[in-house]
Scaffold this active site. Structure first.
Site, PDB file in Angstrom:
ATOM      1  N   CYS A   1     -32.929 -14.384 -14.131  1.00 22.22           N
ATOM      2  CA  CYS A   1     -33.923 -13.417 -13.652  1.00 22.22           C
ATOM      3  C   CYS A   1     -33.905 -12.142 -14.476  1.00 22.22           C
ATOM      4  O   CYS A   1     -34.927 -11.512 -14.678  1.00 22.22           O
ATOM      5  CB  CYS A   1     -33.651 -13.092 -12.194  1.00 22.22           C
ATOM      6  SG  CYS A   1     -31.971 -12.550 -11.918  1.00 22.22           S
TER       7      CYS A   1
ATOM      8  N   GLU B   1     -43.172 -14.257 -16.776  1.00 20.74           N
ATOM      9  CA  GLU B   1     -41.780 -14.716 -16.819  1.00 20.74           C
ATOM     10  C   GLU B   1     -41.756 -16.176 -17.271  1.00 20.74           C
ATOM     11  O   GLU B   1     -42.306 -17.051 -16.591  1.00 20.74           O
ATOM     12  CB  GLU B   1     -41.151 -14.579 -15.431  1.00 20.74           C
ATOM     13  CG  GLU B   1     -39.671 -14.868 -15.444  1.00 20.74           C
ATOM     14  CD  GLU B   1     -39.031 -14.733 -14.067  1.00 20.74           C
ATOM     15  OE1 GLU B   1     -39.678 -15.125 -13.068  1.00 20.74           O
ATOM     16  OE2 GLU B   1     -37.893 -14.250 -13.988  1.00 20.74           O
TER      17      GLU B   1
ATOM     18  N   GLU C   1     -34.831 -10.762  -3.933  1.00 23.64           N
ATOM     19  CA  GLU C   1     -34.414 -10.571  -5.332  1.00 23.64           C
ATOM     20  C   GLU C   1     -35.298 -11.494  -6.161  1.00 23.64           C
ATOM     21  O   GLU C   1     -35.215 -12.720  -6.022  1.00 23.64           O
ATOM     22  CB  GLU C   1     -32.939 -10.938  -5.517  1.00 23.64           C
ATOM     23  CG  GLU C   1     -31.968 -10.046  -4.776  1.00 23.64           C
ATOM     24  CD  GLU C   1     -31.911  -8.640  -5.329  1.00 23.64           C
ATOM     25  OE1 GLU C   1     -32.497  -8.376  -6.393  1.00 23.64           O
ATOM     26  OE2 GLU C   1     -31.290  -7.791  -4.675  1.00 23.64           O
TER      27      GLU C   1
ATOM     28  N   LYS D   1     -30.206 -22.264   2.529  1.00 23.53           N
ATOM     29  CA  LYS D   1     -30.847 -23.405   1.876  1.00 23.53           C
ATOM     30  C   LYS D   1     -30.650 -23.288   0.365  1.00 23.53           C
ATOM     31  O   LYS D   1     -31.146 -22.350  -0.261  1.00 23.53           O
ATOM     32  CB  LYS D   1     -32.358 -23.416   2.152  1.00 23.53           C
ATOM     33  CG  LYS D   1     -33.024 -24.660   1.593  1.00 23.53           C
ATOM     34  CD  LYS D   1     -34.540 -24.527   1.451  1.00 23.53           C
ATOM     35  CE  LYS D   1     -35.002 -24.309   0.034  1.00 23.53           C
ATOM     36  NZ  LYS D   1     -34.640 -25.345  -0.924  1.00 23.53           N
TER      37      LYS D   1
HETATM   38  P1  TAP Z   1     -38.635 -20.462  -6.455  1.00 22.50           P
HETATM   39  O1  TAP Z   1     -39.569 -21.553  -6.748  1.00 22.50           O
HETATM   40  O2  TAP Z   1     -39.147 -19.210  -5.866  1.00 22.50           O
HETATM   41  O3  TAP Z   1     -37.508 -21.124  -5.540  1.00 22.50           O
HETATM   42  C1  TAP Z   1     -36.446 -20.386  -5.025  1.00 22.50           C
HETATM   43  C2  TAP Z   1     -36.049 -20.969  -3.686  1.00 22.50           C
HETATM   44  O4  TAP Z   1     -37.154 -20.858  -2.785  1.00 22.50           O
HETATM   45  C3  TAP Z   1     -35.702 -22.464  -3.747  1.00 22.50           C
HETATM   46  O5  TAP Z   1     -34.670 -22.721  -2.830  1.00 22.50           O
HETATM   47  C4  TAP Z   1     -37.005 -23.113  -3.308  1.00 22.50           C
HETATM   48  O6  TAP Z   1     -36.829 -24.395  -2.731  1.00 22.50           O
HETATM   49  C5  TAP Z   1     -37.473 -22.138  -2.258  1.00 22.50           C
HETATM   50  N1  TAP Z   1     -38.921 -22.212  -2.032  1.00 22.50           N
HETATM   51  C6  TAP Z   1     -39.881 -22.739  -2.845  1.00 22.50           C
HETATM   52  N2  TAP Z   1     -41.093 -22.646  -2.274  1.00 22.50           N
HETATM   53  C7  TAP Z   1     -40.912 -22.057  -1.068  1.00 22.50           C
HETATM   54  C8  TAP Z   1     -41.791 -21.685  -0.016  1.00 22.50           C
HETATM   55  N3  TAP Z   1     -43.099 -21.892  -0.084  1.00 22.50           N
HETATM   56  N4  TAP Z   1     -41.261 -21.063   1.060  1.00 22.50           N
HETATM   57  C9  TAP Z   1     -39.936 -20.839   1.167  1.00 22.50           C
HETATM   58  N5  TAP Z   1     -39.049 -21.191   0.199  1.00 22.50           N
HETATM   59  C10 TAP Z   1     -39.529 -21.782  -0.913  1.00 22.50           C
HETATM   60  O7  TAP Z   1     -37.844 -19.991  -7.738  1.00 22.50           O
HETATM   61  P2  TAP Z   1     -37.099 -20.908  -8.780  1.00 22.50           P
HETATM   62  O8  TAP Z   1     -38.078 -21.452  -9.728  1.00 22.50           O
HETATM   63  O9  TAP Z   1     -36.191 -21.853  -8.101  1.00 22.50           O
HETATM   64  O10 TAP Z   1     -36.160 -19.807  -9.459  1.00 22.50           O
HETATM   65  C11 TAP Z   1     -36.584 -19.042 -10.485  1.00 22.50           C
HETATM   66  C12 TAP Z   1     -37.022 -17.659 -10.023  1.00 22.50           C
HETATM   67  O11 TAP Z   1     -35.968 -16.995  -9.339  1.00 22.50           O
HETATM   68  C13 TAP Z   1     -37.374 -16.774 -11.172  1.00 22.50           C
HETATM   69  O12 TAP Z   1     -38.539 -16.055 -10.900  1.00 22.50           O
HETATM   70  C14 TAP Z   1     -36.186 -15.847 -11.275  1.00 22.50           C
HETATM   71  O13 TAP Z   1     -36.458 -14.641 -11.901  1.00 22.50           O
HETATM   72  C15 TAP Z   1     -35.796 -15.693  -9.857  1.00 22.50           C
HETATM   73  N6  TAP Z   1     -34.393 -15.268  -9.746  1.00 22.50           N
HETATM   74  C16 TAP Z   1     -34.130 -13.992  -9.349  1.00 22.50           C
HETATM   75  C17 TAP Z   1     -32.821 -13.568  -9.252  1.00 22.50           C
HETATM   76  C18 TAP Z   1     -32.528 -12.163  -8.823  1.00 22.50           C
HETATM   77  S1  TAP Z   1     -31.039 -11.821  -8.324  1.00 22.50           S
HETATM   78  N7  TAP Z   1     -33.440 -11.244  -8.828  1.00 22.50           N
HETATM   79  C19 TAP Z   1     -31.776 -14.437  -9.545  1.00 22.50           C
HETATM   80  C20 TAP Z   1     -32.075 -15.730  -9.943  1.00 22.50           C
HETATM   81  C21 TAP Z   1     -33.408 -16.128 -10.030  1.00 22.50           C
HETATM   82  P3  TAP Z   1     -36.940 -25.758  -3.570  1.00 22.50           P
HETATM   83  O14 TAP Z   1     -37.011 -25.384  -5.012  1.00 22.50           O
HETATM   84  O15 TAP Z   1     -35.715 -26.484  -3.207  1.00 22.50           O
HETATM   85  O16 TAP Z   1     -38.180 -26.458  -3.091  1.00 22.50           O
END
Ligand code: TAP
Length: 500
Positions: free
Chosen positions: A298, A398, A263, A187
């Site tokens: 991240c 963060e 991650e 997804k």
């Molecule tokens: P999230 O809100 O956690 O979203 C990540 C993914 O999870 C999206 O596909 C999102 O879907 C999905 N998601 C959201 N709520 C969910 C739920 N209740 N159950 C299952 N899946 C769910 O993170 P973000 O804001 O997109 O990304 C930023 C975060 O990612 C930061 O904390 C960053 O540090 C972290 N990150 C970590 C890494 C590594 S390698 N450690 C790399 C990149 C980013 P939708 O958004 O489509 O609804």
């Protein structure tokens, strides 16, 4: 170049349906959602809004493909051949994928063309190249038995990824999962589904059998949860926020105990010691670490922990360079280094943290607000706060935007204590010309990756994962990433002969 890309942009035909069992299909109930261009705030594409029933369909296709042996039973060299062709097709379509990614995610086109898309292809290629060179083991049993220790693909892998590196994050999951013989249901983040949907089509063109890769766009709290709870998924690999990551562990515990690999987020320290290399050398690296990809990273080095003797000069340098070198602008412009943040609500969140920094009493030395408002995009000036403490919210939480928080220290022990005083542990860097200090700090920092005199995530040959609440259960990249998508099996053969 600008003209050539404008032509690519005009000719773009986005793939907007789900990719299930080797073909594009609409959501079962026909619903769609609108994704927007973060640089303009205007609609970009109407994408299939999938739900739990679509996930079921994708998992059924993946399970069927897995059990049929059409992928897992291929000789590793044959899987390698198909995946390398997939990687070659990604490279061959760089302009199209990069333009798509920039319009969809707001990432600067120069970075996406030079790094994101080549690294996406490179990741698939690296794992493909490795897979026919890895051996299983024979245990040291003695002549009475043969004990074989073999790795087998886990089965159906679920993956849920974020929007900050849409193509690359997909490749970090797909490379090792597919190379080891699994079938995948993935997804993308809703905001950034387009590059992955096109990549899925390219995988099909490369010869990946139907059902081996399935892409299901839709909301996290529906599609993500359906993947997390699906009884026929064996492993789930998630990249995203710590908060959502945590819920995957609950879902696994409540359902089929699928393996969970997370991650997660970070609040990574960059430590500049008194004996750091010349500041004109390190200042650009310090800024790369925080402003790269708009700080939507991240492993962003979002806390600069600097020895008091170097603080004033370093702050002066980076504050000037933030304004002169980090041009905010249209991400389709080749000279732009900072594009828009991903969404309006994320912009407001980041602006909220800038207000928190001011209110907490940190000294604003660069940026500090929204810019290019007339574009309709979500742009923020690269922002630096000096004279912060590690207790402030801007040092603890963060922000996921271009906001750097600077904290001064006097002794090595104090620097280390501040650096490690965080619930996260993804990355860290140390600037020093003293080899002993470098080794000591590298060992003592509680982080998955430590850069010395640089900011780095290593390369494809090094694992990437987090200590503490930055990660759980495995790593991306390198051969270590294969472990989470494979099961360790013992085959014990009795060699004793009876009755002869
Ligand atoms: P999230 O809100 O956690 O979203 C990540 C993914 O999870 C999206 O596909 C999102 O879907 C999905 N998601 C959201 N709520 C969910 C739920 N209740 N159950 C299952 N899946 C769910 O993170 P973000 O804001 O997109 O990304 C930023 C975060 O990612 C930061 O904390 C960053 O540090 C972290 N990150 C970590 C890494 C590594 S390698 N450690 C790399 C990149 C980013 P939708 O958004 O489509 O609804």
């Amino acid at each position: 170049m600008a003209r050539a890309l404008a032509e690519v942009e005009r000719g773009l035909q986005f793939r907007t349906a789900a990719w299930i069992d080797g073909e594009f299909v609409p959501a079962l109930d026909g619903r769609t959602y609108t994704s927007e261009n973060p640089a303009t705030g205007r609609p970009l594409a109407e994408i299939a809004l999938c739900g739990a029933a679509d996930v079921d369909l994708a998992v059924t296709a993946a399970r069927h493909a897995f059990e049929s042996g059409v992928w897992r039973d291929l000789a590793p060299a044959e899987r390698k051949r198909i995946l390398i062709r997939f990687a070659d097709l990604i490279d061959a379509n760089n302009d199209e994928l990069a333009t798509t990614e920039t319009l969809d995610a707001g990432k600067p086109i120069a970075d996406v063309r030079a790094l994101d898309i080549p690294d996406t292809a490179g990741t698939i290629r690296w794992h493909a190249e490795a897979i026919d060179k890895l051996y299983d083991q024979v245990a040291p049993t003695g002549p009475a038995a043969v004990g074989m220790v073999v790795r087998e693909p886990s089965g159906v892998i679920g993956a849920v990824i974020p929007w900050n590196y849409p193509a690359q994050m997909a490749a970090w999951k797909l490379g090792p999962a597919l190379a080891t013989g699994n079938c995948v249901v993935i997804k993308p983040a809703q905001q950034t589904a387009l590059s992955l949907l096109r990549m899925a089509e390219l995988a099909g063109e490369a010869g990946l059998p139907p059902g081996v890769l399935n892409v299901v766009p839709g909301p996290g709290d529906v599609v993500g949860v359906a993947i997390a709870r699906h009884p026929d998924i064996d492993v789930v690999a998630f990249t995203g926020s710590t908060e959502v990551g945590r819920s995957f562990l609950h879902h696994s515990a409540d359902t089929n105990l699928k393996r969970v690999v997370l991650e997660l987020g970070g609040k990574s320290p960059q430590v500049v010691m008194a004996d750091a290399p010349p500041l004109d050398e390190i200042a650009p690296k310090v800024l790369d670490a925080i402003f790269w990809n708009m700080g939507e990273n991240c492993s962003a080095g979002s806390r600069l922990i600097v020895h008091r003797s170097r603080q004033a000069e370093l702050v002066e340098r980076i504050a000037a360079a933030a304004a002169s070198d980090w041009l905010v602008g249209d991400p389709m412009d080749d000279t732009t280094r900072i594009g828009p943040l991903i969404t309006r609500s994320h912009l407001e969140r980041v602006l909220g943290y800038i207000e928190v920094g001011r209110a907490e009493g940190a000294r604003l030395v660069a940026g500090g607000g929204r810019v290019l408002e007339g574009s309709g995009g979500h742009f923020v000036a690269p922002t630096i706060f000096d004279n912060a403490t590690n207790q402030m919210r801007i040092a603890r939480e963060e922000i996921f935007g271009p906001v750097l928080t600077i904290i001064a220290f006097d002794t090595e022990a104090e620097a280390l204590a501040i650096a490690n005083d965080t619930p996260y542990g993804l990355a860290a860097s140390v600037y020093t010309e003293n080899l002993r200090v470098a080794h000591r700090m590298a060992r003592a920092l509680r982080a998955g990756t430590v850069g010395i005199n640089t900011y780095s995530e290593g390369d494809l040959s090094t694992p990437f994962g987090g200590y503490k609440q930055s990660g759980f259960g495995g790593h991306d990249k390198s051969v270590h990433a294969h472990d989470q998508y494979t099961e360790l099996k013992t085959i014990w053969i009795d060699m004793t002969e009876t009755g002869s």
